[in-house]
Structures are given as C-alpha cells and as structure tokens.
Design an enzyme around this catalytic site. Structure first.
Site, PDB file in Angstrom:
ATOM      1  N   GLY A 207      -0.579   2.181  -7.124  1.00 61.60           N
ATOM      2  CA  GLY A 207      -0.434   1.556  -5.753  1.00 61.60           C
ATOM      3  C   GLY A 207      -0.911   2.225  -4.913  1.00 61.60           C
ATOM      4  O   GLY A 207      -1.743   3.190  -4.924  1.00 61.60           O
ATOM      5  N   ASN A 208      -0.786   1.747  -3.570  1.00 65.32           N
ATOM      6  CA  ASN A 208      -1.323   2.444  -2.465  1.00 65.32           C
ATOM      7  C   ASN A 208      -0.403   2.084  -1.167  1.00 65.32           C
ATOM      8  O   ASN A 208       0.649   1.532  -1.439  1.00 65.32           O
ATOM      9  CB  ASN A 208      -2.917   1.942  -2.078  1.00 65.32           C
ATOM     10  CG  ASN A 208      -2.750   0.607  -1.908  1.00 65.32           C
ATOM     11  OD1 ASN A 208      -2.578   0.196  -0.808  1.00 65.32           O
ATOM     12  ND2 ASN A 208      -3.562  -0.320  -2.908  1.00 65.32           N
TER      13      ASN A 208
END
Ligand code: CTP
Length: 394
Positions: A207-208
């Site tokens: 993810g980020n």
C-alpha cells in the site's frame, strides 16, 4: 451562524482600494447577501463611516469599545456566516496572521471559524516581502482563502503585482467559498482518491501513505460548485460526502475497471489516487508463514491514466504526482506522457503532506506558466484546480 446563512462581514483595510470596495458591497447586496461593513480605524482616512453606513444601511463600528454591554465582537462573530476582507493591507494580513485583536475587525476574525476570503492590495515590494509571503502562507495553511492580487499599474507611476483584483473576480471567489458559485453545473466529475492496496495474502498488502484528504476536498468543492461527482475511493474516509456517488475499490485493477466504465461519460477526470505501481504475481489464499516471507515477486500494474489518455475525447484530465526531487521536470514529463491537461505535483520530501490538511507544490498546465503554491490548505487547492478545469472546459 445566522438564521439566513448569508450574513457577511465586509472588512475594510487601510488601502486606497477601499473606495473600490463600495462596488464590492453593492454587488454582494445584489446577490442577496446581508452585509455589515467593519472598517479598520485607519481605513476611515480613505472612505468614511458615513459612506459605509449609507451604502450598507447598517451602523458601522470600528472598535470593541462601542456597546460594550453587548460584547459585540462575540455576538457579531457568532452571527456571521462569511468574511470578505477587501482590501487587506500588508499590516492587516500581519495582524490576522499573528492572532492580534486590536480593533473590531481583527477581534471578529479571531473569534470566528467561518470561511474567510482575503483580497490583498498593496505595493509589490510589500506583497513580495518575505514577512508578507510568510504571513500569507500561514493564513492559507490555516484555511483562509487568500486571492492573488492583480498585476499592473499601481497608485503611483510604477507597476507590478499588488493591484486590487476586479470586482467580478472577487465576487466569483467569494461565491466559491459560500457555495453560490455554480460554474460546474451540468458537468460530471470523476475523481479517484486514497491509495490502492495490492494483497499479498489475506492479512498483508502493498500500500501507500495516501489519506484521501485531497480527493475529499475535491469532491466536496466540485459538489458545491454544482457538479455531479463520482468518487472512486480506495481506502479513504468517505463519510459526510453528501450527494457524491461513491464506488469503493481495493486494488489498481479494480480501480481501472471502474474508470474504464465511467470515463467516457465524464467531463473532468481528477486522478488523485495513489495507484500502486506493482502487485504480487501471486496472491496467497492462506496466510503466509513468516519463515516463507523472504521475497515477493511483483508484476507491474497498468498505468491507468496513460491508458485513459489514449481514449480521451473532450475530457479535461488532471493528474497528481508526489515527488521528493526534480519536481518540475518529473511532473512535466508525466503531464506529457499521460496526456494530461493539468498536473499538481506535491513536494513530499521529509514526509510532508501525507495525511495533513495542507500541501505545497506546483501546478503545471500545457498552456500556462507554472504556479508555485507554498502551504495551501487542501480545500483551497481543490478550488484552484477546479478553477483551471472550468477555464479549460471553456
Ligand atoms: N497513476 C495511474 N496508474 C498507475 C500509477 C499512477 O493512473 N499505475 C496516476 C496517479 O493517479 C497520478 C499520476 O498517475 O495521477 C502520477 O502518479 P505517480 O505515482 O507520481 O507516477 P508514476 O507514473 O507511477 O511514476 P513514478 O512512480 O515512477 O514516479
């Protein structure tokens, strides 16, 4: 808040442009706003109380020492829905930025948390002075909308940036903060936000750090300006978005599917989401034991924007970028490679911006010169980007 939600305080600073605010007052009244004029004491050197009282049809006070028994700065602040401070001098901007309350206007501003539009007018040397630049940045970071002054001939023989903007531009900006600006009526906006998550197994993902705050600000601003808004939301807070239609997605591929379905019907696409550039080749159906978690084989995700760029007809496409160095060069090449009309590049060096309410960076367009934004709220950036979209939609 007042019962009509149209109560406005028009604050007048001590600049020669004060006389131009007589016209601003008239235009506000024509649009149905109920306006109380609050001049600073020194602004009365340019336009006196009698003029403001005659034009507004209301009494004019400049100090907190009048009608003290009514605690006027608190009752007036409570009864005001919007502030328009025009003209705002360098001194008035400095006082507001420092939380001073040494006259009625600054006390009201300090005692109120409703939307405020500031319209600066001053000599370019004062506007460009580091003190004013910092004060304006402080105010923008706190959510004040500060207009850029016009460039041109000044009161003396010199010229530069510092002129009081045209009344029509001021009213347009004011309508934008009050929700009266309907310049996106009939337009369909497709906005992506948040960050995609690419599952490794049922508990882990790639993810980020994108929070989706900018996409929320864009969706709400576009809705207020009359647009029909569809938000494709990847792991972001979608509460309180009113009439925005929302499609939640998990991964880049899911986001791509929804975009492919919806893109043809939109007028403006704003690709605010942080799309994972790669995904695990294999997604394990069971939780991987840590002893087996030594490496993950990845495959590239499709570039969603670049794909849509090839399908584009009349749509305006706005992209985002987050960079830590070579901001302008990287953003310009993404603007061209992805067929965008506008790109906003966040300066995310030192972990800034993610999850915050303000941002700093640059807006790049194909036709206009680059605009640097130092510490603007995400709400303000949303409206600035929508202004560009409206201009490009013609
Ligand atoms: N974007 C996209 N599809 C991807 C990756 C990014 O549509 N697979 C979009 C983003 O939503 C953003 C723009 O492209 O609007 C720029 O994203 P960014 O991550 O800065 O650029 P990349 O092309 O991924 O390049 P890099 O990560 O190498 O900087």
């Amino acid at each position: 808040m007042s019962s009509t939600t149209r109560e406005v305080v028009l604050g007048i600073g001590a600049g020669i442009a004060a006389y131009k605010s007589c016209d601003v007052l008239r235009r506000l009244q024509e649009r149905g706003y109920c306006v109380t004029v609050v001049p600073t004491p020194s602004s009365l050197n340019f336009v006196g109380s009698a003029t403001w009282e005659a034009l507004s049809g209301r009494p004019v006070k400049t100090q907190v020492w009048q009608n003290v028994d009514e605690v006027p700065h608190i009752s007036m602040a409570d009864n005001t829905d919007f502030f328009l401070i025009a003209p705002a001098t360098a001194d008035l901007i400095a006082r507001i930025a420092h939380g001073r309350a040494d006259d009625l206007l600054s006390a009201l501003i300090l005692a109120s948390d409703v939307p405020k539009l500031i319209v600066p007018a001053m000599h370019p040397k004062m506007w460009n002075n580091a003190a004013t630049v910092d004060n304006v940045a402080t105010l923008r970071a706190r959510g004040f909308i500060v207009m850029e002054p016009d460039t041109g001939r000044l009161t003396g023989s010199d010229s530069g940036q510092g002129r009081f903007p045209e009344t029509s531009a001021i009213i347009e900006s004011f309508d934008a903060i009050t929700g009266n600006l309907q310049d996106l009526k009939g337009k369909r906006l497709l906005i992506t936000g948040g960050g995609t998550r690419e599952p490794i197994d049922p508990v882990r993902f790639i993810g980020n750090s994108s929070s989706g705050k900018q996409a929320r600000a864009l969706a709400l601003a576009a809705l207020r300006r009359g647009a029909t808004v569809h938000l494709i939301a990847a792991h972001m807070d979608t509460s309180g978005l009113g009439d925005v239609s929302i499609t939640p997605v998990q991964t880049a591929l899911e986001m791509g599917d929804v975009l492919n379905k919806e893109f043809a019907a939109c007028d403006v696409l704003i690709m605010c989401a942080a799309v994972a550039d790669a995904r695990p080749v294999q997604q394990s159906t069971g939780k991987i034991k840590k002893s087996n978690l030594t490496s993950i084989q990845l495959q590239e995700n499709p570039d969603l924007l670049a794909g849509l760029g090839t399908l584009k007809k009349d749509q305006i496409m706005i992209g985002f970028a987050a960079e830590t160095s070579d901001l302008v060069e990287s953003a310009r090449s993404k603007l061209l490679a992805k067929g965008l009309d506008i790109i906003y590049v966040n300066d995310v060096s030192n972990g800034a911006i993610f999850g915050k309410d303000s941002t700093q960076g640059m807006i790049l367009t194909r036709t206009h010169s680059d605009i640097a934004l130092k510490e603007v709220s995400k709400d303000a950036l949303a409206n600035i980007l929508l202004d560009h979209a409206v201009r490009q939609l013609g």
